[in-house]
Motif scaffolding. Structure first.
Motif, mmCIF file in Angstrom:
data_model
loop_
_atom_site.group_PDB
_atom_site.id
_atom_site.type_symbol
_atom_site.label_atom_id
_atom_site.label_comp_id
_atom_site.label_asym_id
_atom_site.label_seq_id
_atom_site.Cartn_x
_atom_site.Cartn_y
_atom_site.Cartn_z
ATOM 1 N N THR A 143 31.682 60.180 -0.583
ATOM 2 C CA THR A 143 32.681 59.601 -1.483
ATOM 3 C C THR A 143 32.068 59.447 -2.871
ATOM 4 O O THR A 143 30.852 59.489 -3.037
ATOM 5 N N PHE A 144 32.922 59.254 -3.838
ATOM 6 C CA PHE A 144 32.486 59.082 -5.217
ATOM 7 C C PHE A 144 31.976 57.669 -5.449
ATOM 8 O O PHE A 144 32.392 56.735 -4.779
ATOM 9 N N ASP A 145 31.088 57.520 -6.412
ATOM 10 C CA ASP A 145 30.719 56.198 -6.911
ATOM 11 C C ASP A 145 30.455 56.307 -8.411
ATOM 12 O O ASP A 145 30.504 57.396 -8.985
ATOM 13 N N GLU A 146 30.154 55.187 -9.044
ATOM 14 C CA GLU A 146 30.014 55.137 -10.491
ATOM 15 C C GLU A 146 28.729 55.786 -11.018
ATOM 16 O O GLU A 146 28.536 55.865 -12.227
ATOM 17 N N ALA A 147 27.877 56.283 -10.132
ATOM 18 C CA ALA A 147 26.654 56.937 -10.596
ATOM 19 C C ALA A 147 26.965 58.198 -11.400
ATOM 20 O O ALA A 147 26.153 58.637 -12.205
ATOM 21 N N VAL A 148 28.145 58.761 -11.192
ATOM 22 C CA VAL A 148 28.612 59.901 -11.978
ATOM 23 C C VAL A 148 29.990 59.549 -12.512
ATOM 24 O O VAL A 148 30.856 59.082 -11.763
ATOM 25 N N SER A 149 30.169 59.747 -13.812
ATOM 26 C CA SER A 149 31.468 59.488 -14.418
ATOM 27 C C SER A 149 31.721 60.539 -15.487
ATOM 28 O O SER A 149 30.804 61.232 -15.921
ATOM 29 N N PHE A 150 32.965 60.629 -15.911
ATOM 30 C CA PHE A 150 33.353 61.566 -16.956
ATOM 31 C C PHE A 150 33.900 60.774 -18.130
ATOM 32 O O PHE A 150 34.787 59.933 -17.957
ATOM 33 N N GLU A 151 33.352 61.035 -19.316
ATOM 34 C CA GLU A 151 33.775 60.323 -20.515
ATOM 35 C C GLU A 151 34.925 61.057 -21.187
ATOM 36 O O GLU A 151 34.867 62.270 -21.381
ATOM 37 N N ILE A 152 35.950 60.303 -21.520
ATOM 38 C CA ILE A 152 37.075 60.811 -22.299
ATOM 39 C C ILE A 152 36.952 60.170 -23.674
ATOM 40 O O ILE A 152 37.180 58.974 -23.828
ATOM 41 N N LEU A 153 36.567 60.948 -24.657
ATOM 42 C CA LEU A 153 36.412 60.441 -26.015
ATOM 43 C C LEU A 153 37.771 60.525 -26.708
ATOM 44 O O LEU A 153 38.303 61.615 -26.916
ATOM 45 N N CYS A 154 38.341 59.370 -27.039
ATOM 46 C CA CYS A 154 39.709 59.277 -27.546
ATOM 47 C C CYS A 154 39.729 59.086 -29.055
ATOM 48 O O CYS A 154 38.933 58.329 -29.603
ATOM 49 N N LYS A 155 40.684 59.730 -29.708
ATOM 50 C CA LYS A 155 40.758 59.666 -31.170
ATOM 51 C C LYS A 155 41.296 58.333 -31.674
ATOM 52 O O LYS A 155 41.005 57.943 -32.801
ATOM 53 N N ASP A 156 42.106 57.624 -30.871
ATOM 54 C CA ASP A 156 42.698 56.367 -31.334
ATOM 55 C C ASP A 156 43.136 55.515 -30.142
ATOM 56 O O ASP A 156 42.993 55.926 -28.982
ATOM 57 N N GLN A 157 43.683 54.334 -30.450
ATOM 58 C CA GLN A 157 44.094 53.404 -29.398
ATOM 59 C C GLN A 157 45.221 53.983 -28.545
ATOM 60 O O GLN A 157 45.252 53.780 -27.334
ATOM 61 N N ALA A 158 46.126 54.722 -29.150
ATOM 62 C CA ALA A 158 47.227 55.317 -28.387
ATOM 63 C C ALA A 158 46.689 56.257 -27.310
ATOM 64 O O ALA A 158 47.182 56.268 -26.173
ATOM 65 N N GLU A 159 45.666 57.025 -27.651
ATOM 66 C CA GLU A 159 45.076 57.933 -26.664
ATOM 67 C C GLU A 159 44.332 57.146 -25.590
ATOM 68 O O GLU A 159 44.419 57.477 -24.400
ATOM 69 N N VAL A 160 43.620 56.096 -25.974
ATOM 70 C CA VAL A 160 42.969 55.223 -24.992
ATOM 71 C C VAL A 160 44.018 54.693 -24.020
ATOM 72 O O VAL A 160 43.847 54.764 -22.791
ATOM 73 N N ASP A 161 45.105 54.171 -24.560
ATOM 74 C CA ASP A 161 46.163 53.598 -23.716
ATOM 75 C C ASP A 161 46.748 54.643 -22.776
ATOM 76 O O ASP A 161 46.986 54.363 -21.586
ATOM 77 N N ARG A 162 46.998 55.854 -23.272
ATOM 78 C CA ARG A 162 47.609 56.902 -22.451
ATOM 79 C C ARG A 162 46.724 57.265 -21.262
ATOM 80 O O ARG A 162 47.181 57.301 -20.115
ATOM 81 N N TYR A 163 45.441 57.521 -21.526
ATOM 82 C CA TYR A 163 44.548 57.898 -20.425
ATOM 83 C C TYR A 163 44.296 56.723 -19.479
ATOM 84 O O TYR A 163 44.273 56.882 -18.262
ATOM 85 N N TRP A 164 44.122 55.539 -20.040
ATOM 86 C CA TRP A 164 43.880 54.356 -19.214
ATOM 87 C C TRP A 164 45.052 54.134 -18.256
ATOM 88 O O TRP A 164 44.851 53.930 -17.061
ATOM 89 N N ASP A 165 46.259 54.169 -18.796
ATOM 90 C CA ASP A 165 47.445 53.935 -17.963
ATOM 91 C C ASP A 165 47.587 55.002 -16.887
ATOM 92 O O ASP A 165 47.917 54.695 -15.734
ATOM 93 N N ALA A 166 47.340 56.259 -17.232
ATOM 94 C CA ALA A 166 47.461 57.343 -16.256
ATOM 95 C C ALA A 166 46.418 57.214 -15.151
ATOM 96 O O ALA A 166 46.723 57.416 -13.970
ATOM 97 N N LEU A 167 45.194 56.884 -15.519
ATOM 98 C CA LEU A 167 44.117 56.822 -14.538
ATOM 99 C C LEU A 167 44.154 55.563 -13.681
ATOM 100 O O LEU A 167 43.709 55.583 -12.527
ATOM 101 N N THR A 168 44.663 54.454 -14.220
ATOM 102 C CA THR A 168 44.745 53.227 -13.418
ATOM 103 C C THR A 168 46.025 53.184 -12.595
ATOM 104 O O THR A 168 46.120 52.397 -11.655
ATOM 105 N N GLY A 169 47.000 54.013 -12.946
ATOM 106 C CA GLY A 169 48.268 54.011 -12.224
ATOM 107 C C GLY A 169 48.119 54.561 -10.813
ATOM 108 O O GLY A 169 47.166 55.259 -10.487
ATOM 109 N N ASP A 170 49.050 54.218 -9.956
ATOM 110 C CA ASP A 170 49.140 54.762 -8.604
ATOM 111 C C ASP A 170 47.850 54.571 -7.800
ATOM 112 O O ASP A 170 47.351 55.489 -7.161
ATOM 113 N N GLY A 171 47.257 53.375 -7.913
ATOM 114 C CA GLY A 171 46.097 53.058 -7.084
ATOM 115 C C GLY A 171 44.750 53.137 -7.766
ATOM 116 O O GLY A 171 43.726 52.907 -7.131
ATOM 117 N N GLY A 172 44.714 53.458 -9.066
ATOM 118 C CA GLY A 172 43.446 53.452 -9.785
ATOM 119 C C GLY A 172 42.960 52.024 -9.985
ATOM 120 O O GLY A 172 43.715 51.077 -9.805
#
Length: 158
Positions: free
Chosen positions: A69-98
């Motif tokens: 299974t996965f753990d936090e020892a490996v992660s992928f960084e999403i470098l976002c240009k602004d708060q709107a992009e942070v919000d979009r990725y955060w909401d998508a990744l935390t949604g549906d069980g994130g």
């Protein structure tokens, strides 16, 4: 030399994950799907691997079973240009069980860890005024989803 390709080990949901990731990120696509054949470890005809690209970076999703299974020892960084992009990725990744975590980290519903980071954070942390940079760092350490306005506010405090 060909690109180094991360291989993500899933139990059975590799194709679902690849479809999710390629729908979320620009310049992304599934390039190949292979299936288990006769006399292989998985049920014949089920998905074995999914080759896909996220923003041009190749990945492979392997349906290898539940033993890893996965753990936090490996992660992928999403470098976002602004708060709107942070919000979009955060909401998508935390949604549906994130799951939300600290300092801009999130684990998606498949268990893969991501860092959703505004470019502005690195700008603030590289500032030659180390006291200001430290204030931004301290503010970030108290956050879950990173908030650009709050980072800038902490940076500018006298």
């Amino acid at each position: 030399m060909k690109p180094i390709t991360p291989c993500l080990w899933f139990d059975t949901e590799g194709e679902e994950a690849a479809k999710f990731y390629t729908s979320l990120f620009p310049n992304s696509r599934i390039t190949e799907v292979t299936h288990y054949g006769p006399d292989t470890p998985g049920p014949e005809g089920t998905v074995l691997t999914v080759s896909f690209e996220i923003n041009g970076q190749p990945f492979i999703a392997l349906n290898g079973g539940p033993q890893f299974t996965f753990d936090e020892a490996v992660s992928f960084e999403i470098l976002c240009k602004d708060q709107a992009e942070v919000d979009r990725y955060w909401d998508a990744l935390t949604g549906d069980g994130g799951e939300e975590s600290q300092c801009g980290w999130v684990k998606d519903r498949f268990g893969v860890s991501w860092q959703v980071v505004p470019e502005r954070l690195y700008e603030l942390m590289r500032d030659p005024d180390t006291e200001k940079a430290q204030r931004a760092m301290q503010a970030m350490l108290k956050m879950r989803k990173l908030d650009v306005a709050e980072l800038e506010k902490a940076f500018e405090q006298a």
